[in-house]
Scaffold this motif. Structure first.
Motif: not given
Lengths: 189, 175
Positions: A50-51, A53-55, A57, A62-68, A141, A150
């Motif tokens: 996933s990591t 792919g996430v970074f 994209l 194409l995507i934004s992070l949404d962290m707790i 992060m 990143n």
């Protein structure tokens, strides 16, 4: 549209958890007793993939992070309490729902205990949140701490996770080869 | 084999699913489901007791109402998917009320197991609410974003879970 996606993604998630054996008490306990790390390897491999792919994209926008938010006391203490519950039940909040679907009666009690916990937490959360506010570190992060690109960091992080999973698997195979054939037999059950 | 996927196949599948979920603008998580369900039940019977906004404060979903939202539907899907996986399994899965491994350690005492499950379930969700998420949101989703909260949560879960499991099975029991 998004509601349909929620159900479709949920179905895929439930199906994968079932096929991975993550809905089973014995697999969770074997992982926590360090006998058979199947579930840990499954989880961390998916994180590693996933990591990347996430970074990638995210770099393309194409995507934004949404962290707790990271709360030093809340996250750590919550994780420790969760870990004890994880070992006692052999389920986590998501897998207990899936195990319930499989007809495992003990999983229903996990869900019921969970609902009571949420009620209890909600009754004391105002005081708790006031106390925890001083330890709030925000949405932090790895890249914020190490001040590194990143995407490059994401790639390194994935490779590191990949190595850990790979070597954990190698060590496990070596250890199980030393054990009696009966032990291997019961491992593959 | 037991009709299961290898951890490699399952891990790759979950990794790809997780990326697709990110692409759709959503995030994995199941804690909010518990909050919304408890909130709904409580406010149905005692509408004045706890304000609606308290229920989902600080959960992974960030939703502020008790209406059936993304996370709730996602968990409903999870139930259907697990059921589907169970029914389509090539190897018939024996239905067990209490895990066999547990019985071999603690004896054939379903009521004791259900008590353990209830207490453990309480700890799971209390810990989740305290940390602001559970395995799905902190580990699968959070750690994939290299979130410090996810990494610390993941390590804490194993740091407490491993000794607890070893302690529970200190007298051995079957593997």
């Amino acid at each position: 549209m998004n509601s349909i996606l929620a159900i479709v993604f949920g179905i895929a998630f439930g199906f994968i958890l079932q096929r991975a054996g993550a809905l089973e008490y014995k697999h969770i306990l074997r992982t926590l007793r360090l006998i058979d790390l199947r579930i840990a390897k499954f989880m961390f491999l998916s994180v590693g993939i996933s990591t990347v792919g996430v970074f990638s994209l995210r770099t393309m926008g194409l995507i934004s992070l949404d962290m707790i938010k990271f709360n030093i006391v809340g996250t750590l203490l919550g994780g420790l309490i969760f870990g004890v519950g994880f070992a006692i039940t052999g389920y986590c909040p998501g897998t207990s729902i899936g195990a319930w679907a499989e007809g495992k009666k003990d999983a229903v009690f996990v869900v019921l205990g969970g609902l009571l916990a949420v009620l209890t937490f909600t009754l004391i959360q105002d005081q708790l949140f006031i106390y925890l506010a001083q330890y709030d570190a925000g949405e932090l992060m790895l890249g914020d701490i190490l001040s590194f690109n990143n995407l490059a960091l994401g790639a390194l992080y994935s490779v590191a996770i990949g190595f850990i999973v790979y070597y954990a698997d190698k060590i496990e195979l070596k250890l199980s080869a030393k054990k009696a054939p009966e032990a291997q037999e019961s491992l593959s059950q | 084999m037991d009709g299961k996927w290898s951890w490699v196949k399952a891990g790759v599948a979950l990794g790809i699913l997780n990326i697709i979920i990110f692409l759709s603008g959503n995030h994995l998580g199941t804690t909010t489901f518990y909050s919304q369900t408890t909130g709904y039940i409580t406010s149905f019977f005692f509408p004045e007791w706890i304000p609606i906004s308290s229920w989902t404060k600080g959960t992974c979903g960030g939703s502020e109402s008790l209406s059936v939202g993304w996370q709730w539907l996602f968990v409903m899907g999870l139930f259907i998917g697990a059921l589907g996986g169970n029914r389509t399994s090539k190897v018939k899965i024996p239905k067990e009320e209490v895990p066999k491994m547990w019985i071999e350690r603690f004896g054939d005492k379903p009521r004791l197991r259900f008590t353990h499950a209830f207490i453990g379930g309480f700890l799971l969700l209390f810990g989740s609410r305290l940390a602001g998420g559970c395995t799905s949101s902190h580990v699968i989703s959070g750690m994939s974003q290299m979130a410090i909260s996810g990494i610390v949560f993941g390590m804490a879960v194993f740091a407490a879970g491993i000794p607890t499991a070893l302690l529970l099975y200190r007298k051995g029991g079957n593997i």
